[in-house]
Design a protein around this motif. Structure first.
Motif, PDB file in Angstrom:
ATOM      1  N   ILE A  50      36.325  46.399  56.932  1.00 44.84           N
ATOM      2  CA  ILE A  50      35.065  46.198  56.211  1.00 44.84           C
ATOM      3  C   ILE A  50      35.233  46.564  54.736  1.00 44.84           C
ATOM      4  N   MET A  51      35.927  47.671  54.477  1.00 45.36           N
ATOM      5  CA  MET A  51      36.189  48.085  53.102  1.00 45.36           C
ATOM      6  C   MET A  51      36.978  47.003  52.366  1.00 45.36           C
ATOM      7  N   PHE A  52      37.983  46.458  53.050  1.00 40.71           N
ATOM      8  CA  PHE A  52      38.798  45.410  52.442  1.00 40.71           C
ATOM      9  C   PHE A  52      37.970  44.155  52.194  1.00 40.71           C
ATOM     10  N   ALA A  53      37.076  43.833  53.142  1.00 46.16           N
ATOM     11  CA  ALA A  53      36.228  42.644  52.991  1.00 46.16           C
ATOM     12  C   ALA A  53      35.332  42.762  51.763  1.00 46.16           C
ATOM     13  N   LEU A  54      34.830  43.970  51.496  1.00 41.07           N
ATOM     14  CA  LEU A  54      33.987  44.192  50.332  1.00 41.07           C
ATOM     15  C   LEU A  54      34.810  44.222  49.048  1.00 41.07           C
ATOM     16  N   PHE A  55      36.042  44.687  49.166  1.00 44.97           N
ATOM     17  CA  PHE A  55      36.934  44.810  48.017  1.00 44.97           C
ATOM     18  C   PHE A  55      37.581  43.473  47.674  1.00 44.97           C
ATOM     19  N   MET A  56      37.792  42.635  48.689  1.00 49.23           N
ATOM     20  CA  MET A  56      38.563  41.416  48.556  1.00 49.23           C
ATOM     21  C   MET A  56      38.042  40.441  47.513  1.00 49.23           C
ATOM     22  N   PRO A  57      36.715  40.218  47.381  1.00 50.99           N
ATOM     23  CA  PRO A  57      36.269  39.250  46.388  1.00 50.99           C
ATOM     24  C   PRO A  57      36.611  39.648  44.950  1.00 50.99           C
ATOM     25  N   THR A  58      36.990  40.904  44.753  1.00 52.49           N
ATOM     26  CA  THR A  58      37.358  41.342  43.404  1.00 52.49           C
ATOM     27  C   THR A  58      38.810  41.829  43.422  1.00 52.49           C
ATOM     28  N   GLY A  59      39.020  43.133  43.595  1.00 51.23           N
ATOM     29  CA  GLY A  59      40.372  43.681  43.757  1.00 51.23           C
ATOM     30  C   GLY A  59      41.365  43.231  42.712  1.00 51.23           C
ATOM     31  N   ALA A  60      42.549  42.806  43.183  1.00 49.97           N
ATOM     32  CA  ALA A  60      43.615  42.371  42.279  1.00 49.97           C
ATOM     33  C   ALA A  60      43.164  41.186  41.436  1.00 49.97           C
ATOM     34  N   CYS A  61      42.286  40.351  42.003  1.00 53.97           N
ATOM     35  CA  CYS A  61      41.754  39.205  41.255  1.00 53.97           C
ATOM     36  C   CYS A  61      41.034  39.709  40.004  1.00 53.97           C
ATOM     37  N   LEU A  62      40.230  40.758  40.180  1.00 56.58           N
ATOM     38  CA  LEU A  62      39.491  41.343  39.070  1.00 56.58           C
ATOM     39  C   LEU A  62      40.448  41.974  38.062  1.00 56.58           C
ATOM     40  N   TYR A  63      41.507  42.615  38.555  1.00 57.55           N
ATOM     41  CA  TYR A  63      42.507  43.226  37.669  1.00 57.55           C
ATOM     42  C   TYR A  63      43.087  42.164  36.741  1.00 57.55           C
ATOM     43  N   LEU A  64      43.472  41.015  37.304  1.00 63.08           N
ATOM     44  CA  LEU A  64      44.082  39.954  36.493  1.00 63.08           C
ATOM     45  C   LEU A  64      43.040  39.279  35.611  1.00 63.08           C
ATOM     46  N   PHE A  65      41.813  39.166  36.110  1.00 62.20           N
ATOM     47  CA  PHE A  65      40.729  38.612  35.304  1.00 62.20           C
ATOM     48  C   PHE A  65      40.509  39.476  34.063  1.00 62.20           C
ATOM     49  N   THR A  66      40.443  40.797  34.261  1.00 56.29           N
ATOM     50  CA  THR A  66      40.221  41.692  33.116  1.00 56.29           C
ATOM     51  C   THR A  66      41.414  41.686  32.172  1.00 56.29           C
ATOM     52  N   MET A  67      42.600  41.404  32.708  1.00 50.58           N
ATOM     53  CA  MET A  67      43.772  41.293  31.842  1.00 50.58           C
ATOM     54  C   MET A  67      43.622  40.091  30.914  1.00 50.58           C
ATOM     55  N   GLY A  68      43.213  38.943  31.486  1.00 49.75           N
ATOM     56  CA  GLY A  68      42.970  37.764  30.662  1.00 49.75           C
ATOM     57  C   GLY A  68      41.840  38.000  29.671  1.00 49.75           C
ATOM     58  N   PHE A  69      40.785  38.684  30.148  1.00 46.79           N
ATOM     59  CA  PHE A  69      39.639  39.035  29.300  1.00 46.79           C
ATOM     60  C   PHE A  69      40.093  39.938  28.148  1.00 46.79           C
ATOM     61  N   GLY A  70      40.822  40.980  28.503  1.00 46.65           N
ATOM     62  CA  GLY A  70      41.245  41.955  27.499  1.00 46.65           C
ATOM     63  C   GLY A  70      42.217  41.395  26.475  1.00 46.65           C
TER      64      GLY A  70
END
Length: 370
Positions: A50-70
């Motif tokens: 359940i924790m992974f399911a909630l984390f999955m829509p963001t997680g590493a995807c969000l890390y790389l998104f913020t890298m592109g953003f930054g």
């Protein structure tokens, strides 16, 4: 109402980005407890899934998104700077792997010298050490993505080119992951690039979509006046939130049951297709909107706000160190299989320990420089 200006009018530090990255770092620490020190029962528990399911829509995807953003807001945004950062991160990947294996070996040796070798721990140790030496983490992904961004910046690719590229990556990923070789060395390279065989922890190509979209989103934000960002995030957050909810519910309906949903999301997390890219992108925009909305509340909580900003600023160091702390703990415990409660408690311990270690490192480097 808000309006996109013809010129870039919002080029300062985006405070919501710091909150997002700070929360992200905390989530990463908790998830990794179940992926490093958890026993089979904990790893397969509903709590983890359940924790992974909630984390999955963001997680590493969000890390790389913020890298592109930054990369849009950094002072070091020239192609040569991005190449330098990319190479630096690829080097960090190799160094961190050696450090993880070393800290695990040392902690395990210390444990054995005090209590003797625990039955069955030698096999787990050797398998874990090999896993650490071949580990592909966020440094490799970020490094490769920086090199691609450098090429795009050098070629002066227009924003529409980034959007089209993100869509193409999402469309072709389900096909590129079929690139699998019987040659072990070649397949390792193919796997960490496209993720077909699933033997490496991460693969770089599918995550380009999030980097491209993060870059585009940052370019849009730079054209939104600061005093209109609240309206911008409110409207974009509602629209993207609805799309993300429809996507998430659709995934649940099409893959019923905790195990079915978890297995599907594991596959999509590693090699996301276009639907996952769109769903995740909308989830990330919702997260940014929420972060901006709660900013006034967080600013009143001085300790929490300061910590989140600190985690954001030091996210690369925090990421690198916390994995080492987990493996040191695993070695000292002779690879004892921790249960769910222990994993949750130790997540907090590891977060605090990582924080202190990074602070110590920064103080030491400041003294050396001074």
């Amino acid at each position: 109402m808000f309006s996109l200006k013809n010129e870039e009018v919002n080029v300062g530090r985006q405070r919501e980005l710091d909150l997002v990255k700070g929360f992200l770092m905390i989530m990463i620490v908790f998830i990794h407890s179940f992926q490093t020190i958890a026993g089979t029962a904990a790893a397969e528990s509903s709590v983890h899934k359940i924790m992974f399911a909630l984390f999955m829509p963001t997680g590493a995807c969000l890390y790389l998104f913020t890298m592109g953003f930054g990369s849009v807001f950094t002072r070091h945004s020239q192609p040569k700077d991005m190449v330098r950062n990319g190479i630096k991160l690829l080097i960090y990947q190799g160094i961190s792997n050696l450090c993880y294996a070393a800290v695990m070996t040392v902690s395990y040796a210390i444990r054995n010298s005090i209590t003797g070798e625990a039955a069955g721990s030698r096999e787990v140790f050797e398998a874990s050490r090999y896993s650490m030496l071949t580990f592909v983490n966020i440094f490799f992904i970020s490094g490769m993505c920086y090199l691609v961004l450098a090429l795009y910046r050098k070629l002066n690719v227009k924003l529409v080119g980034y959007i089209i590229s993100a869509l193409i990556v999402g469309i072709v990923t389900p096909f590129t992951k079929l690139l699998v070789s019987d040659n072990q060395a070649l397949n390792w390279i193919l796997d960490m690039t496209f993720g077909g065989k699933g033997e490496t922890s991460f693969c770089f190509f599918p995550y380009l979509s999030y980097v491209f979209l993060g870059y585009v989103f940052a370019k849009v934000i730079r054209r939104v006046p600061e005093n209109e960002k609240g309206t911008f995030y409110k409207k974009s957050g509602i629209i993207c939130g609805l799309i993300a909810a429809v996507w998430f519910v659709g995934c649940v309906v099409l893959h019923p049951g905790v195990d079915g949903f978890f297995n599907y999301m594991i596959d999509q997390y590693r090699t996301p297709g276009l639907t996952k890219v769109i769903g995740t992108f909308c989830s990330i925009i919702l997260v940014f909107a929420i972060a901006f909305g709660i900013m006034p509340i967080m600013e009143k909580w001085k300790f929490g706000y300061t910590k989140l900003n600190y985690y954001s600023k030091q996210i690369s160091k925090m990421y690198a160190v916390h994995i080492g702390v987990y493996w040191a703990l695993a070695g000292v415990a002779a690879f004892y299989e921790f249960n769910v409660t222990e994993c949750l408690i130790l997540s907090v311990v590891v977060l605090i320990a990582t924080d202190l270690l990074v602070q110590g490192y920064l103080k030491l480097t400041d003294k050396i420089k001074g």
